[in-house]
Design a protein around this motif. Structure first.
Motif, PDB file in Angstrom:
ATOM      1  N   ALA A  11       0.861  -1.184   0.000  1.00  0.00           N
ATOM      2  CA  ALA A  11       0.000   0.000   0.000  1.00  0.00           C
ATOM      3  C   ALA A  11       0.894   1.231   0.000  1.00  0.00           C
ATOM      4  CB  ALA A  11      -0.914   0.021   1.219  1.00  0.00           C
ATOM      5  N   GLN A  12       0.428   2.285  -0.609  1.00  0.00           N
ATOM      6  CA  GLN A  12       1.093   3.585  -0.559  1.00  0.00           C
ATOM      7  C   GLN A  12       0.022   4.663  -0.510  1.00  0.00           C
ATOM      8  OE1 GLN A  12       3.708   3.282  -4.079  1.00  0.00           O
ATOM      9  NE2 GLN A  12       5.374   3.649  -2.634  1.00  0.00           N
TER      10      GLN A  12
ATOM     11  N   GLY B 236      -2.302  -3.318  -3.203  1.00  0.00           N
ATOM     12  CA  GLY B 236      -2.212  -4.544  -3.980  1.00  0.00           C
ATOM     13  C   GLY B 236      -2.414  -5.770  -3.106  1.00  0.00           C
ATOM     14  N   ARG B 237      -3.227  -6.684  -3.612  1.00  0.00           N
ATOM     15  CA  ARG B 237      -3.473  -7.958  -2.940  1.00  0.00           C
ATOM     16  C   ARG B 237      -3.269  -9.072  -3.968  1.00  0.00           C
ATOM     17  NH1 ARG B 237      -5.976  -7.852   1.667  1.00  0.00           N
ATOM     18  NH2 ARG B 237      -7.071  -9.810   1.393  1.00  0.00           N
ATOM     19  N   ARG B 238      -2.886 -10.228  -3.492  1.00  0.00           N
ATOM     20  CA  ARG B 238      -2.721 -11.376  -4.388  1.00  0.00           C
ATOM     21  C   ARG B 238      -4.050 -11.672  -5.073  1.00  0.00           C
ATOM     22  NH1 ARG B 238       2.233 -13.250  -3.093  1.00  0.00           N
ATOM     23  NH2 ARG B 238       2.882 -13.032  -0.934  1.00  0.00           N
ATOM     24  N   GLY B 239      -3.982 -11.956  -6.378  1.00  0.00           N
ATOM     25  CA  GLY B 239      -5.175 -12.312  -7.128  1.00  0.00           C
ATOM     26  C   GLY B 239      -5.504 -13.784  -6.974  1.00  0.00           C
TER      27      GLY B 239
ATOM     28  N   GLY C 231       0.685 -15.003  -9.768  1.00  0.00           N
ATOM     29  CA  GLY C 231       1.215 -13.926 -10.591  1.00  0.00           C
ATOM     30  C   GLY C 231       0.258 -12.787 -10.850  1.00  0.00           C
ATOM     31  N   GLN C 232      -0.926 -12.824 -10.256  1.00  0.00           N
ATOM     32  CA  GLN C 232      -1.885 -11.727 -10.420  1.00  0.00           C
ATOM     33  C   GLN C 232      -1.921 -10.864  -9.169  1.00  0.00           C
ATOM     34  OE1 GLN C 232      -5.765 -13.376 -11.211  1.00  0.00           O
ATOM     35  NE2 GLN C 232      -5.510 -13.135 -13.414  1.00  0.00           N
ATOM     36  N   ILE C 233      -2.172  -9.596  -9.383  1.00  0.00           N
ATOM     37  CA  ILE C 233      -2.397  -8.656  -8.286  1.00  0.00           C
ATOM     38  C   ILE C 233      -3.717  -7.937  -8.548  1.00  0.00           C
ATOM     39  CG2 ILE C 233      -1.631  -6.533  -7.148  1.00  0.00           C
ATOM     40  CD1 ILE C 233       1.184  -7.251  -7.763  1.00  0.00           C
ATOM     41  N   VAL C 234      -4.540  -7.858  -7.529  1.00  0.00           N
ATOM     42  CA  VAL C 234      -5.736  -7.021  -7.593  1.00  0.00           C
ATOM     43  C   VAL C 234      -5.314  -5.664  -7.047  1.00  0.00           C
ATOM     44  CG1 VAL C 234      -8.097  -6.671  -6.814  1.00  0.00           C
ATOM     45  CG2 VAL C 234      -7.270  -8.987  -7.330  1.00  0.00           C
ATOM     46  N   ARG C 235      -5.313  -4.683  -7.926  1.00  0.00           N
ATOM     47  CA  ARG C 235      -4.894  -3.323  -7.576  1.00  0.00           C
ATOM     48  C   ARG C 235      -6.123  -2.482  -7.301  1.00  0.00           C
ATOM     49  NH1 ARG C 235      -0.057  -1.129  -9.823  1.00  0.00           N
ATOM     50  NH2 ARG C 235      -0.764   0.727  -8.699  1.00  0.00           N
ATOM     51  N   VAL C 236      -6.017  -1.658  -6.280  1.00  0.00           N
ATOM     52  CA  VAL C 236      -7.022  -0.636  -6.023  1.00  0.00           C
ATOM     53  C   VAL C 236      -6.287   0.699  -6.032  1.00  0.00           C
ATOM     54  CG1 VAL C 236      -8.745   0.290  -4.451  1.00  0.00           C
ATOM     55  CG2 VAL C 236      -8.446  -2.193  -4.643  1.00  0.00           C
TER      56      VAL C 236
ATOM     57  N   TYR D  73      -8.712  -3.154 -10.427  1.00  0.00           N
ATOM     58  CA  TYR D  73      -8.389  -3.899 -11.642  1.00  0.00           C
ATOM     59  C   TYR D  73      -7.345  -4.965 -11.317  1.00  0.00           C
ATOM     60  CZ  TYR D  73      -4.761  -0.281 -11.564  1.00  0.00           C
ATOM     61  OH  TYR D  73      -3.767   0.573 -11.172  1.00  0.00           O
ATOM     62  N   THR D  74      -7.226  -5.948 -12.180  1.00  0.00           N
ATOM     63  CA  THR D  74      -6.265  -7.034 -11.994  1.00  0.00           C
ATOM     64  C   THR D  74      -5.137  -6.870 -12.999  1.00  0.00           C
ATOM     65  OG1 THR D  74      -8.026  -8.490 -11.237  1.00  0.00           O
ATOM     66  CG2 THR D  74      -5.996  -9.539 -11.928  1.00  0.00           C
TER      67      THR D  74
END
Length: 149
Positions: free
Chosen positions: A69-70, A96-99, A103-108, A140-141
């Motif tokens: 997080a930032q 960012g959290r693991r998708g 290898g995926q990240i769920v970004r907010v 988004y992922t």
């Protein structure tokens, strides 16, 4: 004038203790942002109103999906009145959290503003209440491009 400049620097430092403590999960630093009875109010964006300790306890629980997080702060305006102050600042958040797949990240991504009330304490300036307003948000992922060990 010099005292007011130092006050402003110390107020902004307290505000940054929140962001760095939260983002880096350094809750000893998080505690430096608030008075012991400090409140974080997310109700303007549909969230909870919690004490500093309630939010710390909730966020410090192990979460294997959490990656990063930032929360940079900018456009900060501080108004000092003796031993109390108010501050307004914009923030941008990236988390960012693991998708679901490797290898995926769920970004907010999002942005908004903080409205803070602060008090001068024997330990320095501390936030007594922070109200959080969200202006925009996108989830988004993406593919994780950072090697993680």
């Amino acid at each position: 004038m010099t005292g007011r400049i130092q006050d402003r620097l110390d107020i902004e430092k307290a505000m940054r203790h929140y962001a760095v403590g939260l983002d880096e999960r350094r809750f000893e630093e998080w505690d430096l942002a608030f008075t012991s009875d400090g409140i974080i109010d997310f109700t303007p964006m549909g969230g909870k109103r919690e004490t500093r300790d309630q939010m710390r306890d909730r966020l410090s629980r192990p979460d294997p999906a959490w990656l990063f997080a930032q929360h940079p702060l900018y456009n900060t305006i501080v108004t000092i009145d003796g031993d109390s102050a108010t501050a307004f600042s914009h923030f941008q958040m990236e988390t960012g959290r693991r998708g679901e797949k490797d290898g995926q990240i769920v970004r907010v991504s999002g942005g908004g503003s903080y409205e803070d009330t602060l008090a001068r304490t024997p330990d320095g300036w501390r936030i007594t209440e922070r109200r959080v307003y969200l202006k925009w948000k996108q989830t988004y992922t993406v593919t994780d491009e950072v090697p993680r060990g």
